[in-house]
Every structure is written in C-alpha cells, then in structure tokens.
Design a protein around this motif. Structure first.
Motif, PDB file in Angstrom:
ATOM      1  N   LYS A  99     -69.017 -12.477  40.926  1.00  0.00           N
ATOM      2  CA  LYS A  99     -70.037 -11.520  40.477  1.00  0.00           C
ATOM      3  C   LYS A  99     -69.896 -10.207  41.244  1.00  0.00           C
ATOM      4  CE  LYS A  99     -73.207 -15.251  39.398  1.00  0.00           C
ATOM      5  NZ  LYS A  99     -74.463 -15.918  39.749  1.00  0.00           N
ATOM      6  N   GLU A 100     -69.916  -9.119  40.488  1.00  0.00           N
ATOM      7  CA  GLU A 100     -69.791  -7.790  41.068  1.00  0.00           C
ATOM      8  C   GLU A 100     -70.892  -7.560  42.105  1.00  0.00           C
ATOM      9  OE1 GLU A 100     -69.900  -3.418  39.184  1.00  0.00           O
ATOM     10  OE2 GLU A 100     -68.728  -4.888  38.042  1.00  0.00           O
ATOM     11  N   ASP A 101     -70.544  -7.010  43.237  1.00  0.00           N
ATOM     12  CA  ASP A 101     -71.470  -6.692  44.325  1.00  0.00           C
ATOM     13  C   ASP A 101     -72.101  -7.926  44.981  1.00  0.00           C
ATOM     14  OD1 ASP A 101     -70.996  -3.963  43.995  1.00  0.00           O
ATOM     15  OD2 ASP A 101     -72.597  -3.774  42.512  1.00  0.00           O
ATOM     16  N   GLY A 102     -71.607  -9.130  44.692  1.00  0.00           N
ATOM     17  CA  GLY A 102     -72.092 -10.332  45.361  1.00  0.00           C
ATOM     18  C   GLY A 102     -71.400 -10.514  46.696  1.00  0.00           C
ATOM     19  N   ALA A 103     -71.829 -11.504  47.456  1.00  0.00           N
ATOM     20  CA  ALA A 103     -71.254 -11.756  48.785  1.00  0.00           C
ATOM     21  C   ALA A 103     -69.743 -11.992  48.711  1.00  0.00           C
ATOM     22  CB  ALA A 103     -71.955 -12.949  49.433  1.00  0.00           C
ATOM     23  N   ALA A 104     -69.287 -12.773  47.735  1.00  0.00           N
ATOM     24  CA  ALA A 104     -67.851 -13.059  47.601  1.00  0.00           C
ATOM     25  C   ALA A 104     -67.059 -11.801  47.253  1.00  0.00           C
ATOM     26  CB  ALA A 104     -67.622 -14.137  46.550  1.00  0.00           C
ATOM     27  N   ALA A 105     -67.587 -10.981  46.359  1.00  0.00           N
ATOM     28  CA  ALA A 105     -66.888  -9.745  45.962  1.00  0.00           C
ATOM     29  C   ALA A 105     -66.810  -8.779  47.137  1.00  0.00           C
ATOM     30  CB  ALA A 105     -67.586  -9.087  44.782  1.00  0.00           C
ATOM     31  N   LEU A 106     -67.889  -8.668  47.891  1.00  0.00           N
ATOM     32  CA  LEU A 106     -67.889  -7.756  49.040  1.00  0.00           C
ATOM     33  C   LEU A 106     -66.920  -8.223  50.122  1.00  0.00           C
ATOM     34  CD1 LEU A 106     -71.718  -7.018  49.239  1.00  0.00           C
ATOM     35  CD2 LEU A 106     -69.921  -5.521  48.352  1.00  0.00           C
TER      36      LEU A 106
ATOM     37  N   SER B 292     -78.610 -12.493  46.000  1.00  0.00           N
ATOM     38  CA  SER B 292     -78.317 -13.214  44.755  1.00  0.00           C
ATOM     39  C   SER B 292     -77.381 -14.396  45.006  1.00  0.00           C
ATOM     40  CB  SER B 292     -77.725 -12.260  43.725  1.00  0.00           C
ATOM     41  OG  SER B 292     -76.511 -11.716  44.213  1.00  0.00           O
ATOM     42  N   GLY B 293     -77.466 -14.984  46.188  1.00  0.00           N
ATOM     43  CA  GLY B 293     -76.631 -16.139  46.505  1.00  0.00           C
ATOM     44  C   GLY B 293     -75.275 -15.733  47.052  1.00  0.00           C
TER      45      GLY B 293
ATOM     46  N   GLY C 290     -64.155 -10.103  49.513  1.00  0.00           N
ATOM     47  CA  GLY C 290     -62.855  -9.801  48.916  1.00  0.00           C
ATOM     48  C   GLY C 290     -61.788 -10.866  49.003  1.00  0.00           C
ATOM     49  N   ARG C 291     -61.992 -11.923  49.756  1.00  0.00           N
ATOM     50  CA  ARG C 291     -60.929 -12.928  49.907  1.00  0.00           C
ATOM     51  C   ARG C 291     -60.955 -13.992  48.820  1.00  0.00           C
ATOM     52  NH1 ARG C 291     -61.894 -14.771  55.900  1.00  0.00           N
ATOM     53  NH2 ARG C 291     -64.034 -14.372  55.223  1.00  0.00           N
ATOM     54  N   LEU C 292     -62.122 -14.374  48.357  1.00  0.00           N
ATOM     55  CA  LEU C 292     -62.242 -15.385  47.315  1.00  0.00           C
ATOM     56  C   LEU C 292     -61.936 -14.734  45.969  1.00  0.00           C
ATOM     57  CD1 LEU C 292     -63.084 -18.399  47.042  1.00  0.00           C
ATOM     58  CD2 LEU C 292     -65.366 -17.582  46.458  1.00  0.00           C
ATOM     59  N   GLN C 293     -61.109 -15.394  45.173  1.00  0.00           N
ATOM     60  CA  GLN C 293     -60.697 -14.840  43.881  1.00  0.00           C
ATOM     61  C   GLN C 293     -60.920 -15.855  42.768  1.00  0.00           C
ATOM     62  OE1 GLN C 293     -59.473 -11.596  43.590  1.00  0.00           O
ATOM     63  NE2 GLN C 293     -60.073 -11.505  45.735  1.00  0.00           N
ATOM     64  N   GLU C 294     -61.081 -15.360  41.559  1.00  0.00           N
ATOM     65  CA  GLU C 294     -61.190 -16.225  40.398  1.00  0.00           C
ATOM     66  C   GLU C 294     -59.922 -17.067  40.303  1.00  0.00           C
ATOM     67  OE1 GLU C 294     -62.140 -13.696  37.049  1.00  0.00           O
ATOM     68  OE2 GLU C 294     -64.032 -13.094  37.973  1.00  0.00           O
ATOM     69  N   GLY C 295     -60.103 -18.358  40.060  1.00  0.00           N
ATOM     70  CA  GLY C 295     -58.961 -19.270  39.982  1.00  0.00           C
ATOM     71  C   GLY C 295     -58.685 -20.012  41.272  1.00  0.00           C
TER      72      GLY C 295
END
Length: 146
Positions: free
Chosen positions: A48-55, A21-22, A57-62
């Motif tokens: 997005k939950e379970d996306g590459a960024a969430a998995l 999913s990107g 863990g370093r990239l955060q909203e903001g």
C-alpha cells in the motif's frame, strides 16, 4: 510452530513499525488458499502506497513471508497468519524470501522463462502449418484449371 529458519540466499530479515494503517501490505496464500501451485506459503500481494512497508522499501510484491516475530508460517491457514499479523505488536519482525528478479511473468513469476519462447515457437509452427495448407490448396486449385 515456533522455530528458527536458517539464513540462506535471498532470505532477509525486515523489521517494520506498525503505522496508523497497519503494516501497509496485503497477503495471499496459506494451506487453505494456495497462491502458488504446490506451495502453502504466504506471499505479499500488494504494497500500500505510503504504508509502513512502502516507506521502508525492502518488502516487495511477490516476496514470500517465512516468519512473523520468529513464528514460522509453514502449514498455517490464511486466517491464522492474518491473526498473527493482528497480534504481532507495534514492531514486527519478518523473515522474507525475496522473489527472484528473473521471475517477471505471472502473479509471482511462477512461469519459467522458457515458456514464453516455447509459446513463440508454437505460434510459428502453427503459422508455418497454415502457410503449407494454403500453398497446397493453391497448387491443387491451379492444377485443376490446366
């Protein structure tokens, strides 16, 4: 617009592998859609939950995205940045300015910490003024009846 950004406090390089999913996050900002006043930067709006960024863990909203695969995002439109993400390939290297942890108010913490204490003082001043008016009216009303 290719260039390198010097490392500074709060800046982090993150490499994400594009998933089914990107990359798994949404962005806001750009010269045509300023998200933060006087800042044309691109910001992470939602992970997005379970996306590459969430998995990862370093990239955060903001967080502010400074570059994609070495391409600096300064002065780009939102659409141009979206296109950079779409054509970035499977392995995407991001240079990110981490949001400061003390910024908790507002969409990106753009409000200074003092603002909440100043607004509290304002409320107290209004309440004190209202109490003085009520006391004045009460005292004046009782004087008329004597």
């Amino acid at each position: 617009m290719n260039g390198s950004l010097p490392s500074s406090p709060g800046v982090m390089d993150i490499e994400l592998k594009r998933g089914p999913s990107g990359l798994g996050f949404n962005i806001v900002g750009g010269v045509d859609q300023q998200y933060v006043v006087n800042d044309n930067g691109i910001y992470v709006a939602k992970i997005k939950e379970d996306g590459a960024a969430a998995l990862d863990g370093r990239l955060q909203e903001g967080d502010k995205i400074l570059a994609i695969n070495g391409v600096v995002l300064e002065e780009l439109t939102h659409r141009a940045v979206v296109e950079l993400f779409r054509t970035a390939g499977e392995d995407v290297k991001l240079r990110v300015l981490k949001k400061l942890s003390r910024h908790m108010n507002g969409p990106l913490g753009s409000r200074p910490e003092q603002e909440s204490s100043m607004s509290s003082l304002g409320v107290l001043a209004v309440l004190a003024g209202a109490a003085a008016v009520v006391a004045f009216i009460f005292m004046r009303h009782h004087r008329k009846h004597f």
